[in-house]
Structures are given as C-alpha cells and as structure tokens.
Design a protein around this motif. Structure first.
Motif, mmCIF file in Angstrom:
data_model
loop_
_atom_site.group_PDB
_atom_site.id
_atom_site.type_symbol
_atom_site.label_atom_id
_atom_site.label_comp_id
_atom_site.label_asym_id
_atom_site.label_seq_id
_atom_site.Cartn_x
_atom_site.Cartn_y
_atom_site.Cartn_z
ATOM 1 N N ASN A 62 0.822 -1.209 0.000
ATOM 2 C CA ASN A 62 0.000 0.000 0.000
ATOM 3 C C ASN A 62 0.857 1.261 0.000
ATOM 4 O OD1 ASN A 62 -2.446 -1.379 -0.012
ATOM 5 N ND2 ASN A 62 -2.604 -1.434 2.202
ATOM 6 N N ALA A 63 1.896 1.264 0.842
ATOM 7 C CA ALA A 63 2.768 2.432 0.913
ATOM 8 C C ALA A 63 3.513 2.648 -0.401
ATOM 9 C CB ALA A 63 3.765 2.279 2.060
ATOM 10 N N LEU A 74 2.483 7.218 10.747
ATOM 11 C CA LEU A 74 2.700 6.633 9.419
ATOM 12 C C LEU A 74 1.466 6.760 8.536
ATOM 13 C CD1 LEU A 74 4.735 3.315 9.797
ATOM 14 C CD2 LEU A 74 5.460 5.489 8.825
ATOM 15 N N LEU A 75 0.312 6.395 9.074
ATOM 16 C CA LEU A 75 -0.911 6.481 8.282
ATOM 17 C C LEU A 75 -1.212 7.916 7.882
ATOM 18 C CD1 LEU A 75 -3.236 3.917 10.105
ATOM 19 C CD2 LEU A 75 -1.916 3.599 8.006
ATOM 20 N N GLY A 76 -0.918 8.861 8.798
ATOM 21 C CA GLY A 76 -1.119 10.262 8.454
ATOM 22 C C GLY A 76 -0.212 10.713 7.330
ATOM 23 N N LEU A 77 1.047 10.270 7.371
ATOM 24 C CA LEU A 77 1.997 10.659 6.328
ATOM 25 C C LEU A 77 1.623 10.074 4.974
ATOM 26 C CD1 LEU A 77 5.438 10.368 8.190
ATOM 27 C CD2 LEU A 77 4.303 12.451 7.407
ATOM 28 N N PHE A 106 -1.399 8.414 3.973
ATOM 29 C CA PHE A 106 -2.757 8.513 3.444
ATOM 30 C C PHE A 106 -3.345 9.920 3.518
ATOM 31 C CE2 PHE A 106 -2.297 4.020 4.331
ATOM 32 C CZ PHE A 106 -2.805 3.463 3.170
ATOM 33 N N ILE A 107 -2.737 10.814 4.277
ATOM 34 C CA ILE A 107 -3.215 12.199 4.293
ATOM 35 C C ILE A 107 -2.248 13.091 3.515
ATOM 36 C CG2 ILE A 107 -3.770 14.181 5.739
ATOM 37 C CD1 ILE A 107 -4.722 12.277 7.882
ATOM 38 N N VAL A 108 -0.981 13.080 3.937
ATOM 39 C CA VAL A 108 0.003 13.880 3.217
ATOM 40 C C VAL A 108 0.223 13.325 1.803
ATOM 41 C CG1 VAL A 108 2.389 14.707 3.214
ATOM 42 C CG2 VAL A 108 1.123 14.544 5.370
ATOM 43 N N GLY A 109 0.339 11.986 1.709
ATOM 44 C CA GLY A 109 0.575 11.377 0.397
ATOM 45 C C GLY A 109 -0.564 11.621 -0.572
ATOM 46 N N LEU A 110 -1.783 11.352 -0.142
ATOM 47 C CA LEU A 110 -2.937 11.588 -1.002
ATOM 48 C C LEU A 110 -3.110 13.076 -1.294
ATOM 49 C CD1 LEU A 110 -5.616 9.096 0.372
ATOM 50 C CD2 LEU A 110 -4.263 8.917 -1.716
ATOM 51 N N GLY A 111 -2.787 13.903 -0.295
ATOM 52 C CA GLY A 111 -2.860 15.340 -0.535
ATOM 53 C C GLY A 111 -1.884 15.782 -1.607
ATOM 54 N N LEU A 120 -10.684 4.406 6.108
ATOM 55 C CA LEU A 120 -10.001 5.332 7.009
ATOM 56 C C LEU A 120 -11.003 6.055 7.908
ATOM 57 C CD1 LEU A 120 -7.367 6.848 4.544
ATOM 58 C CD2 LEU A 120 -6.987 5.138 6.320
ATOM 59 N N ALA A 121 -12.162 6.403 7.344
ATOM 60 C CA ALA A 121 -13.174 7.090 8.139
ATOM 61 C C ALA A 121 -13.737 6.184 9.230
ATOM 62 C CB ALA A 121 -14.296 7.582 7.221
ATOM 63 N N VAL A 122 -14.037 4.930 8.879
ATOM 64 C CA VAL A 122 -14.568 3.995 9.870
ATOM 65 C C VAL A 122 -13.532 3.705 10.948
ATOM 66 C CG1 VAL A 122 -15.358 1.626 10.221
ATOM 67 C CG2 VAL A 122 -16.236 2.949 8.305
ATOM 68 N N THR A 123 -12.285 3.517 10.538
ATOM 69 C CA THR A 123 -11.229 3.219 11.503
ATOM 70 C C THR A 123 -11.000 4.379 12.464
ATOM 71 O OG1 THR A 123 -10.135 1.765 9.902
ATOM 72 C CG2 THR A 123 -8.820 2.533 11.756
ATOM 73 N N ALA A 124 -10.965 5.600 11.913
ATOM 74 C CA ALA A 124 -10.727 6.765 12.762
ATOM 75 C C ALA A 124 -11.949 7.108 13.616
ATOM 76 C CB ALA A 124 -10.349 7.970 11.899
#
Length: 364
Positions: free
Chosen positions: A105-106, A184-187, A189-194, A302-306
C-alpha cells in the motif's frame, strides 16, 4: 475448578457476518483473478509495446508490481480467512502478511506521488526537469526507493502485526502500535494523497488554461488575426499528452505573447488540431480517475477506523469498508484500457496473440 475457554486469537467468527462472508469470498476472488490477469497484462504490455518502453512507464510498472503482489500473493489468504472465518496460516505468516500488505500500500501511494509529479513536470516544468523521469535509470532508482522507504517505514511494526477480527485479516495491533502507526498512516494517506491531489489539480489548471488559450487562438484565426506559434504533442510516456512551448518563433513580434501563452495549434495534420482540447480533457479525466479511485476505495475504511475508536461499530461495516480497498489493486489496468489508446492496443495484441505470444515473451 471450572474450565475457562480461551478465545481463539485467529478467529473472526461473528453471527452477524456468517452469511455475508460468502459475498466477501466472491468479491475477493474476483479481485484476485482480475487483478492478477490485468496487472500481468500491464507488465507484458510495457515490455512488448515499443511505444510504452519509456522511463516514465517504469513507475507504471512499479504500481502494477505492487498491485500484483497484493492480488496474487496476499488476496488468496484474505479469501481463505473469510471463507473459514479463521486465519489458518499461523502467527508468523500473519505477521508477514501484515508487513507485506502495508509495504504494498505504501509503495502504491509513493508511486502515485511520483507519477503525479512527473506528469506535472512534463506538462509545466522546464525541459531539464521534464526529462528527469524520462531516464530509465532515474525511474528505476525512484521505483526501487519506493519499496525501500515503504519497508523501512513499516518493518518496525513487526512485533505488533497480528490478526484483527474486525476485518478478518492480519494488520498491526491498533493500541500497541500507537503513536507510530498513527504518524505513518497520516503521512502516507493524508500527506501522500494530498500530494497526489495537489499535483493533479495543478495539471487540471494547466490543461484548462492551455485549452482556453487554444480556443482564443482559433477564434483569432477565424477573425483573421495572427496567432501564437507553438506545438501540441503527445507525451513521451505513452500514457499522457502535454503541451509545450515552441522552441522558436514562427514570426517576429510574438515573443512577448509566447511568454504569457505557450499554446498554439499544431503545424501538422497528424497532431491534434481542433480536437486538441478534447485530448487534453481526456488526459485530465484519466489523471483524475486514477486519483479518485484511490481516494474512494480508501476513504470509507479510514473514516470507519478513525471514527470508531471504541470499536462499537458493527463488524460488517468494518469488513465492508476494508473490502472496498481491494478495488484499488485491480482497477488500474481497466482504467488504462478504457482511457489510453496505446495500452488498449497492447492489451488487444497480447490477448489476440494468445499462448504462443506469451510463451515467446517468457522464453525471450
């Protein structure tokens, strides 16, 4: 003393999903088969089609390898665990599954970032930066770096990988992995997707401005006014088209105009003429489709997990959100086939050639 039953750490049995598991098994089998065939065809197309043998398409191949790892190597284990509602491969295999899952995934996220950056450079960058990813050695080094960075990022979580009953698969332990896993997930899936979204937005703005300038030039031609010289051409990658400024003026007195509007109609009939705007719009749609599918497939999970920090949401909701992420591993070859002429031609040639062509490529 009464015997106390110890819960099975590898069981995801839940009365509410006994029937639903067959939907998961069917969907997972489709993803595995379609993803395996599609990504293998993509890799063969990149090898067999001369027009696709470019440095930039090394990144496309890297994305296909990551998806192939998941669809062929990991997805069958997920299907098996849903079928039996139990992980049957053992603790070490579960840890390896979790590590490879997040590495794949990464790697996909990092590769999508590189593809977005390279496409933007090809459209709007300087000639030197535009040639950066066109060099195969650079592209290969970048592809290898994505795997190295992904492995280094998620390898420290090895002790906390285990079976997660809520999604009936192996992942890292939610509580024991914090705060490292959260960062890691923030980097990624948030920063990366951004990052991916930002560059595709810049591509969209660039292409839209180019199309508008081209329409203004065409109107000036119909009105008998001089236009702006330039060139509209297909990108080297074989998966994109871009617009660059002409290297020389076709007439004097237009240099200042060129600096403000680096767009002009093609000088040759074989290049996109009146349909140039449509072709540019097609590239924009393809870029947006790749990004949109990635976001749509991961956003619910990601929404369900968070949003379910206390783990009170129904098990079926967690499973359905997790299974939507499977789509991302098998959909890209379909997008290439629908939205790109060269990939579509290469896929058709491979399928029409049949086993003899495949055997020939294998033995080459």
């Amino acid at each position: 003393m009464a015997n106390v039953s110890v819960p099975d750490p590898f069981s995801c049995y839940d009365p509410t999903i006994v029937g639903y598991r067959y939907v998961a098994v069917a969907w997972g089998s489709v993803v595995s088969v379609v993803g395996t065939v599609g990504n293998i065809l993509t890799l063969l197309a990149l090898v067999s089609e001369p027009g696709l043998r470019t440095g930039l398409n090394v990144l496309v191949a890297n994305l296909a390898v990551a998806d192939l790892l998941y669809c062929t190597g990991l997805q069958p284990f997920s299907v098996d665990s849903y079928l039996w509602l139990h992980w049957r491969a053992g603790a070490t295999a579960c840890q390896a599954f979790g590590l490879l899952l997040f590495v794949a995934n990464a790697t996909s996220v990092l590769t999508l970032c590189l593809v977005a950056i390279s496409r933007y450079l090809l459209i709007a960058g300087s000639p030197r930066s535009a040639r950066l990813f066109a060099r195969r050695r650079v592209a290969l080094a970048a592809a290898g770096a994505t795997w190295a960075v992904a492995l280094v990022s998620f390898a420290p979580l090895w002790p906390v990988y285990g079976f997660v009953p809520k999604v009936c698969t192996c992942s890292f332990h939610r509580e024991r992995s914090r705060p490292y896993s959260t960062v890691l997930l923030g980097l990624y899936f948030i920063v990366g997707l951004g990052c991916v979204g930002a560059f595709y937005f810049l591509i969209y703005r660039r292409v839209r401005a180019t199309a508008q300038a081209l329409r203004r030039y065409q109107r000036s031609l119909r009105g008998g006014q001089p236009g702006v010289p330039g060139q509209y051409h297909e990108m080297e990658s074989g998966t994109d088209t871009g617009i660059t400024q002409s290297s020389s003026d076709a007439a004097t007195g237009h240099s200042a105009m060129q600096q403000s509007c680096a767009v002009a109609p093609p000088p040759r009939p074989r290049e996109p003429g009146a349909g140039g705007g449509k072709e540019a719009a097609g590239v924009t749609r393809m870029c947006f489709a790749v990004f949109a599918v990635f976001v749509l497939s991961y956003a619910p999970f990601l929404a369900v997990t968070a949003g379910d920090a206390r783990a009170v949401a129904p098990t079926g909701l967690h499973m359905a959100a997790a299974q939507l992420t499977w789509l991302n591993s098998c959909i890209n070859p379909l997008l290439y086939a629908v939205m790109n002429r060269r990939f579509r031609h290469a896929y058709r040639a491979l399928l029409q050639a049949g086993p003899r062509r495949l055997c020939g490529l294998w033995g080459a």
